[in-house]
Design a protein around this motif. Structure first.
Motif, short mmCIF file in Angstrom:
data_model
loop_
_atom_site.label_atom_id
_atom_site.label_comp_id
_atom_site.label_asym_id
_atom_site.label_seq_id
_atom_site.Cartn_x
_atom_site.Cartn_y
_atom_site.Cartn_z
N LEU A 171 0.68 -1.21 -0.12
CA LEU A 171 -0.07 0.14 0.03
C LEU A 171 1.03 1.62 -0.17
CD1 LEU A 171 -2.54 1.23 0.09
CD2 LEU A 171 -2.78 1.01 2.82
N TYR A 184 -11.00 -6.96 8.32
CA TYR A 184 -11.01 -5.74 8.52
C TYR A 184 -11.70 -5.33 10.09
CZ TYR A 184 -9.21 -4.09 4.79
OH TYR A 184 -7.97 -4.15 3.38
N SER A 196 -11.23 3.93 6.06
CA SER A 196 -11.28 4.44 4.82
C SER A 196 -10.55 3.25 3.89
CB SER A 196 -9.97 5.44 4.58
OG SER A 196 -8.50 4.80 4.94
N LEU A 197 -9.67 2.73 4.14
CA LEU A 197 -9.31 1.38 3.44
C LEU A 197 -10.10 0.37 3.66
CD1 LEU A 197 -5.82 -0.31 4.58
CD2 LEU A 197 -5.99 1.60 3.10
N GLU A 198 -11.26 -0.22 4.29
CA GLU A 198 -12.25 -0.89 4.21
C GLU A 198 -13.46 -0.26 3.15
OE1 GLU A 198 -14.93 -3.79 7.11
OE2 GLU A 198 -14.64 -1.70 7.95
N HIS A 199 -13.68 0.55 3.22
CA HIS A 199 -14.63 1.65 2.10
C HIS A 199 -14.53 1.66 1.36
CE1 HIS A 199 -17.44 4.38 1.08
NE2 HIS A 199 -16.63 5.01 0.63
N ARG A 200 -12.58 1.45 0.84
CA ARG A 200 -12.19 1.46 -0.25
C ARG A 200 -11.71 0.34 -1.20
NH1 ARG A 200 -7.27 5.10 0.88
NH2 ARG A 200 -6.50 3.47 -0.55
N ARG A 201 -12.32 -0.56 -0.47
CA ARG A 201 -12.26 -2.17 -0.55
C ARG A 201 -13.03 -2.91 -1.73
NH1 ARG A 201 -12.78 -6.85 3.31
NH2 ARG A 201 -14.57 -5.67 4.61
#
Length: 255
Positions: free
Chosen positions: A204, A226, A250-255
């Motif tokens: 990342l 997550y 934010s990472l989980e939202h973009r997953r």
């Protein structure tokens, strides 16, 4: 032009026998290179020496929620010790090993930047970071690499396939390496990323500015959980105040 209301007092301390100088200005202490006013390697808020002032150093802390445990953290490159001091103060259950090739930098960090002495939780090793990593497989849960010399270049031993494979071996399952990456050119960055993709399970990239990124490099033993990540991030935020939970969200939202 109006005269300034105040002139900051500047104190400059040359460090004999080294290329470094320490500069105090307006409550801040900086480690700089002799004869170069644009050469700041690190800075410290004198009244709060354990605060991490650098944005890139704070971004490197985004590695912390990912491993299932934080028993051991290995840091390559000491400088003024901002990450070492921060982790030592706020993660009392974690052992830290910091590897620094230049003994003079260790002396400077402890004399002028308030890096604590070695104890049962902290060990500062004078050694080549590449050699140390290669000799210590499965030694850490997080590896933080910020190994630039006084010319702002990375030593050969801290770049290339042999070094990165040793770093991957040094991580325990689920571990993460955070790498301060100078984005010298688009071609250089692309070649570097191709190399790292061959070694680590995934990565990342977190941009700092147009010339610098932080890379998080993962040694995964399973798919990311997550909800568990978010729980660890929230627990760490109670100690570190880094807003890690927002980063994981934010990472989980973009997953």
């Amino acid at each position: 032009m109006n005269a300034p209301d105040r002139i900051d007092k500047i104190i400059e301390i040359p460090i004999a026998g080294t290329p470094y100088r320490v500069v105090d200005e307006d409550g801040w202490r900086q480690l700089m290179v002799m004869g170069n006013d644009a050469s700041m390697h690190c800075e410290m808020l004198i009244r709060a020496p354990d605060v991490m002032a650098s944005r890139y150093a704070r971004l490197m802390m985004n590695a912390l929620p990912f491993p299932p445990r934080l028993d051991d953290i290995l840091l390559i490159g000491l400088g003024g010790g901002q990450q070492t001091k921060f982790l030592y103060r706020y993660l009392p259950g974690t052992r830290l090993v910091t590897v620094e090739i230049d003994a003079a930098v260790v002396d400077i960090s402890r004399t002028y930047f308030m890096v604590p002495p070695d104890d049962e939780r902290l060990t500062v090793v004078v050694d080549d970071g590449g050699r140390h990593v290669a000799a210590h497989p499965l030694c850490c849960d997080v590896l933080l690499c910020d190994g630039y010399d006084h010319t702002f270049n990375v030593p050969d031993s801290l770049a290339g396939e042999e070094f990165y494979r040793a770093c991957e071996r040094a991580l325990r399952p689920g571990g993460v390496m955070a790498l301060n990456l100078d984005r010298r050119s688009d071609a250089w960055r692309a070649a570097h990323l191709r190399l790292l993709r061959r070694i680590f399970d995934s990565h990342l990239e977190l941009p700092v500015n147009e010339n610098q990124s932080i890379l998080l490099l993962f040694k995964r033993d399973r798919e990311q959980d997550y909800p568990a990540l978010l729980r660890r991030a929230k627990r760490l935020d109670e100690l570190l105040d880094l807003d890690l939970a927002s980063f994981i969200g934010s990472l989980e939202h973009r997953r």
